[in-house]
Design an enzyme around this catalytic site. Structure first.
Site, PDB file in Angstrom:
ATOM      1  N   TYR A   1       0.922  -1.352  -0.192  1.00  0.00           N
ATOM      2  CA  TYR A   1       0.078  -0.083   0.123  1.00  0.00           C
ATOM      3  C   TYR A   1       0.996   1.389   0.076  1.00  0.00           C
ATOM      4  CZ  TYR A   1      -3.136   3.576   1.708  1.00  0.00           C
ATOM      5  OH  TYR A   1      -3.886   4.913   1.742  1.00  0.00           O
TER       6      TYR A   1
ATOM      7  N   ASP B   1      -8.138  -3.662  -1.077  1.00  0.00           N
ATOM      8  CA  ASP B   1      -9.239  -2.783  -1.482  1.00  0.00           C
ATOM      9  C   ASP B   1      -9.186  -1.444  -2.143  1.00  0.00           C
ATOM     10  OD1 ASP B   1      -9.741  -0.561   0.858  1.00  0.00           O
ATOM     11  OD2 ASP B   1      -8.666  -2.367   1.428  1.00  0.00           O
TER      12      ASP B   1
ATOM     13  N   LYS C   1     -11.132  -9.352   5.829  1.00  0.00           N
ATOM     14  CA  LYS C   1     -11.725  -7.972   6.019  1.00  0.00           C
ATOM     15  C   LYS C   1     -12.283  -7.418   4.800  1.00  0.00           C
ATOM     16  CE  LYS C   1     -10.387  -3.270   7.059  1.00  0.00           C
ATOM     17  NZ  LYS C   1      -9.574  -2.172   7.148  1.00  0.00           N
TER      18      LYS C   1
END
Length: 533
Positions: free
Chosen positions: A272, A307, A379
């Site tokens: 990320y 995500d 998640k």
């Protein structure tokens, strides 16, 4: 731990050989990165070591003493040998009585550091290990404390755990909002960080009352929120978990502070920071490995950030990059010592709702993740990209998202807001969102036990397609070589494979804080975390 119940059944009838092939390729792609990480250290890894030894506080300008001390050591002898030997050698030579005084004297320029040799080096090693070992034992103690409290107060009765974000910028405003959210049904409270904190190469000190779209991650803020949620846990008769972010330029330090203050989950994705904050890839992977070793020791569940890929790339065309990242995150996490129950691997409900069969595709993607990682508390992230400001449509999309979570047995469900990505949600928005989640989960019950997609039907075929595309991508990563001799995964990141972001291995923020370890390198924290003692 989050039980996945009957979802362990192979509802997609995935070929075990194909699944093993995917994991084998992820291991081949990841191992050169681990080897690279083992050969390097960073300023944040070394500062985390000082924090574990108990060094706290900041100077009058707000610069932490760990930064001041490390900068002085680096100026005299570099960091390629580690900070431990020069620092504890100075203490043994009588330069100061403790780390705090040494840092202050070093900041004033009244101490000079050296790299000790022979008997002096042996004495410095022993002293450093004792001091840092005491910090690791404090983390061990906080883990045992969590286990006792969970046993006393109990875990939430329903699955998935309901995860809610609370962050005003002011820790003293966050606390009552978090406590009220827990009363309304939230099982996990996430205090998101102030915008841009991931780019700060220091951790602020003390309680903070101003932030931007979030609240600063500091040790004192961690302590205050954990104490408040302990009060709520006692009141509600269930242990309420606390989440923050171990990412950015201070990832190892924040991970260490989280362990010391008994946080329960930490956002900690392998790529990320590289992709979305332009932090140097080598810096990120070195910091990530150390931080995950701390999380493993502390019994912290990590949440990964797949995500985010779907906020920049198409959720249908790029679905396989999410699966590839999940497999890589799993490999990196387990190599660092994390167990299945600590792997909150991320994925999201981000397909354009106007596409035909969008709900069926979301089911396919969510069920694929659930089947590939049957023992991990995945998640599941709500829609954000296609939220338009139409709160009624947004509320319905969140309900569909919640239903997918119920159908596929997700472990951690992040509460979606009807005002997501439009404005900062109000308290009333959170309350309505929690009502949405409670209704769907209560009405659906254990619907995942009854849900069985048709053999060779749309959902099964879509999941198999995504898995096949994931294997194709992993094969390209493993077999492609970079002309500069970098690990193939670094080349793939540089080419924009993930999230359409191109990040070269010698670019990005924080590269100047990376050093290749010398033959004399010593770090007691790494030594303790590696050998598990």
């Amino acid at each position: 731990m989050v039980s996945t119940g009957s979802t362990r059944k192979n509802k997609l009838d995935l070929d075990p050989t194909t699944v093993r092939q995917a994991r084998s390729l992820a291991r081949k792609a990841g191992k050169p990165i681990v080897d690279l990480a083992k050969k390097h250290t960073t300023v944040s890894v070394e500062r985390a070591t000082l924090r574990l030894a108990g060094l706290q506080g900041a100077d009058a300008d707000g610069t932490p003493w760990v930064n001041r001390l490390l900068d002085a050591v680096r100026a005299d002898v570099g960091i390629e040998h580690g900070v431990a030997l020069p620092v504890w050698d100075a203490l043994l030579r009588g330069e100061a009585d403790d780390l705090s005084v040494l840092a202050q004297k070093a900041s004033a320029g009244s101490v000079r550091f050296r790299l000790p040799e022979g008997r002096d080096a042996t004495r410095a090693q022993s002293a450093a290990r004792r001091s840092v070992g005491a910090g690791v034992r404090r983390i061990d103690g906080r883990r045992k404390e969590r286990e006792r409290l969970v046993k006393r107060w109990g875990d939430p009765k329903q699955k998935p755990w309901i995860y809610l974000i609370v962050a005003t910028g002011d820790i003293y405003e966050d606390i009552p909002q978090a406590q009220q959210a827990a009363r309304e049904g939230a099982d996990v409270i996430a205090v998101i960080r102030s915008t841009g904190q991931s780019l700060l190469d220091y951790v602020p000190e003390g309680a903070t009352r101003e932030g931007f779209a979030g609240t600063y991650a500091t040790q004192e803020n961690f302590r205050l929120m954990r104490a408040a949620l302990d009060e709520s846990s006692k009141e509600l008769g269930r242990y309420v978990r606390l989440t923050n972010y171990a990412s950015g330029l201070c990832m190892p330090e924040i991970a260490s502070l989280a362990g010391l203050e008994r946080l329960d989950m930490m956002l900690n994705d392998s790529m990320y920071g590289i992709l979305f904050r332009d932090i140097n890839p080598i810096r990120t992977f070195v910091d990530q490995r150390f931080s995950r070793q701390v999380h493993a020791r502390a019994g912290i569940i990590i949440n990964t950030g797949e995500d985010n890929y779907l906020t920049t790339a198409d959720a249908v065309e790029a679905a396989h990059t999410v699966t590839v990242s999940q497999l890589l995150n799993e490999y990196f996490a387990k190599e660092a010592g994390l167990e299945d129950w600590q792997l909150g691997l991320g994925h999201a409900f981000e397909i354009n709702p106007d596409l035909p069969d969008s709900f069926r595709m979301e089911l396919a993607h969510a069920l694929l993740a659930r089947q590939l990682f049957p023992n991990a508390p995945l998640k599941w992230m709500p829609p954000t990209r296609h939220m338009t400001g139409d709160v009624f449509r947004g509320y319905m999309l969140d309900a569909f998202f919640n239903l997918v979570g119920a159908l596929t047995g997700q472990g951690i469900l992040l509460v979606g807001m009807m005002t997501e990505a439009v404005v900062t949600p109000w308290l009333s928005d959170r309350d309505l969102a929690l009502q949405n989640v409670r209704y769907v989960l209560n009405a659906a019950g254990n619907l995942h036990e009854d849900f069985q997609p048709a053999p060779d039907g749309f959902i099964v075929e879509r999941a198999r397609q995504v898995l096949a595309e994931s294997i194709d991508l992993l094969e390209r990563i493993v077999h492609d070589s970079d002309k500069a001799g970098d690990p193939p995964l670094l080349a793939a990141i540089a080419d924009g494979t993930f999230g359409l972001m191109k990040r070269p291995p010698q670019g990005g923020r924080g590269l100047d804080g990376v050093a290749r370890k010398s033959a004399a390198y010593y770090n007691p924290a790494s030594e303790i975390l590696e050998d598990g003692r």
